[in-house]
Write a protein that holds these residues in place. Structure first.
Motif, PDB file in Angstrom:
ATOM      1  N   ASN A 126       0.841  -1.189   0.000  1.00 54.74           N
ATOM      2  CA  ASN A 126       0.000   0.000   0.000  1.00 54.74           C
ATOM      3  C   ASN A 126       0.879   1.243   0.000  1.00 54.74           C
ATOM      4  O   ASN A 126       0.612   2.192  -0.729  1.00 54.74           O
ATOM      5  CB  ASN A 126      -0.916  -0.030   1.223  1.00 54.74           C
ATOM      6  N   THR A 127       1.905   1.242   0.837  1.00 58.44           N
ATOM      7  CA  THR A 127       2.854   2.355   0.914  1.00 58.44           C
ATOM      8  C   THR A 127       4.259   1.803   1.133  1.00 58.44           C
ATOM      9  O   THR A 127       4.434   0.739   1.728  1.00 58.44           O
ATOM     10  CB  THR A 127       2.528   3.314   2.081  1.00 58.44           C
ATOM     11  N   VAL A 128       5.246   2.553   0.674  1.00 59.57           N
ATOM     12  CA  VAL A 128       6.657   2.244   0.921  1.00 59.57           C
ATOM     13  C   VAL A 128       7.341   3.561   1.263  1.00 59.57           C
ATOM     14  O   VAL A 128       7.214   4.528   0.528  1.00 59.57           O
ATOM     15  CB  VAL A 128       7.351   1.618  -0.316  1.00 59.57           C
ATOM     16  N   ASN A 129       8.037   3.606   2.402  1.00 57.08           N
ATOM     17  CA  ASN A 129       8.752   4.816   2.802  1.00 57.08           C
ATOM     18  C   ASN A 129      10.197   4.484   3.124  1.00 57.08           C
ATOM     19  O   ASN A 129      10.496   3.457   3.726  1.00 57.08           O
ATOM     20  CB  ASN A 129       8.074   5.465   4.020  1.00 57.08           C
ATOM     21  N   ARG A 130      11.082   5.415   2.731  1.00 62.25           N
ATOM     22  CA  ARG A 130      12.529   5.244   2.906  1.00 62.25           C
ATOM     23  C   ARG A 130      13.041   6.244   3.925  1.00 62.25           C
ATOM     24  O   ARG A 130      12.669   7.411   3.900  1.00 62.25           O
ATOM     25  CB  ARG A 130      13.229   5.471   1.572  1.00 62.25           C
ATOM     26  N   SER A 131      13.908   5.793   4.809  1.00 56.83           N
ATOM     27  CA  SER A 131      14.544   6.689   5.779  1.00 56.83           C
ATOM     28  C   SER A 131      15.757   7.346   5.123  1.00 56.83           C
ATOM     29  O   SER A 131      16.268   6.849   4.114  1.00 56.83           O
ATOM     30  CB  SER A 131      14.986   5.900   7.020  1.00 56.83           C
ATOM     31  N   PRO A 132      16.238   8.442   5.690  1.00 59.50           N
ATOM     32  CA  PRO A 132      17.436   9.088   5.117  1.00 59.50           C
ATOM     33  C   PRO A 132      18.668   8.179   5.079  1.00 59.50           C
ATOM     34  O   PRO A 132      19.536   8.347   4.229  1.00 59.50           O
ATOM     35  CB  PRO A 132      17.667  10.281   6.044  1.00 59.50           C
ATOM     36  N   ASP A 133      18.734   7.184   5.980  1.00 62.66           N
ATOM     37  CA  ASP A 133      19.895   6.291   5.991  1.00 62.66           C
ATOM     38  C   ASP A 133      19.673   5.010   5.191  1.00 62.66           C
ATOM     39  O   ASP A 133      20.465   4.072   5.279  1.00 62.66           O
ATOM     40  CB  ASP A 133      20.327   5.980   7.424  1.00 62.66           C
ATOM     41  N   GLY A 134      18.609   4.935   4.402  1.00 62.67           N
ATOM     42  CA  GLY A 134      18.436   3.818   3.478  1.00 62.67           C
ATOM     43  C   GLY A 134      17.598   2.650   3.958  1.00 62.67           C
ATOM     44  O   GLY A 134      17.529   1.626   3.292  1.00 62.67           O
ATOM     45  N   ARG A 135      16.934   2.769   5.089  1.00 60.08           N
ATOM     46  CA  ARG A 135      16.041   1.709   5.556  1.00 60.08           C
ATOM     47  C   ARG A 135      14.658   1.917   4.940  1.00 60.08           C
ATOM     48  O   ARG A 135      14.272   3.035   4.631  1.00 60.08           O
ATOM     49  CB  ARG A 135      15.941   1.719   7.084  1.00 60.08           C
ATOM     50  N   TYR A 136      13.907   0.831   4.778  1.00 59.18           N
ATOM     51  CA  TYR A 136      12.580   0.901   4.184  1.00 59.18           C
ATOM     52  C   TYR A 136      11.555   0.273   5.107  1.00 59.18           C
ATOM     53  O   TYR A 136      11.849  -0.678   5.819  1.00 59.18           O
ATOM     54  CB  TYR A 136      12.535   0.132   2.853  1.00 59.18           C
TER      55      TYR A 136
END
Length: 192
Positions: free
Chosen positions: A39-49
């Motif tokens: 439904n959604t995918v979000n990425r952190s600034p350090d590359g984690r999802y």
């Protein structure tokens, strides 16, 4: 030469169209197998999802160096609407019906506590952090909420009350530039 892997590229593994689709048991009750869509995918600034399953009954995480996405049971009774990363590296979690939860601690954890929000029963659809302390949440029927204490308490910003539509996405580009995107061409700009 061997093909690139998640460990060498720093990106989550993806299936090439020519590769056969293999189904892997998720180990999650009710999910059976994690085939389907996110439904959604979000990425952190350090590359984690972090990704939410299309039904909202579980979520998946991936960190650089991992070969596979890791499934997690939802930590609350209601289905997950969206998830993302706080400015301090912890997770936020939105559930259907307007609930907002924050992870206890930073990184990928499965322990969440509910934050007090005044969503008037409308769903919250996205959260955007301007700094570690200030964040904005947007949702249905023009709901716009703000926190100045890292998410412990939220207050409604009444400036959006007369917007006849839903607010879908909150994005900050630096400390002094931010936007909220809504339906029918609604675009709000953060002016500090």
């Amino acid at each position: 030469m061997s093909p690139p892997t998640a460990a060498t590229t720093g990106r989550p593994p993806c299936r090439r169209p020519s590769q056969p689709l293999s189904t892997v048991s998720s180990g999650i009750s009710g999910a059976s197998y994690y085939t389907g869509t996110f439904n959604t995918v979000n990425r952190s600034p350090d590359g984690r999802y972090v990704a939410v399953s299309s039904r909202g009954n579980f979520y998946l995480t991936w960190e650089p160096g991992q070969l596979y996405w890791q499934p997690h049971n939802r930590a609350v009774a209601r289905r997950i609407q969206n998830m993302g990363w706080r400015a301090d590296g912890g997770l936020w979690l939105l559930v259907r019906g307007g609930g907002l939860f924050l992870s206890k601690g930073t990184g990928i954890v499965e322990d969440f506590e509910e934050a007090s929000v005044q969503s008037r029963g409308f769903g919250i659809l996205d959260v955007g952090y301007r700094s570690k302390d200030e964040a904005w949440a947007a949702g249905g029927s023009g709901v716009l909420l703000k926190t100045k204490n890292g998410g412990k308490s939220w207050v409604r910003d009444k400036a959006a009350d007369n917007i006849p539509g839903n607010l879908y996405s909150v994005k900050f580009i630096g400390d002094n530039q931010g936007f909220v995107l809504g339906n029918d061409g609604v675009l709000l700009r953060y002016v500090g």
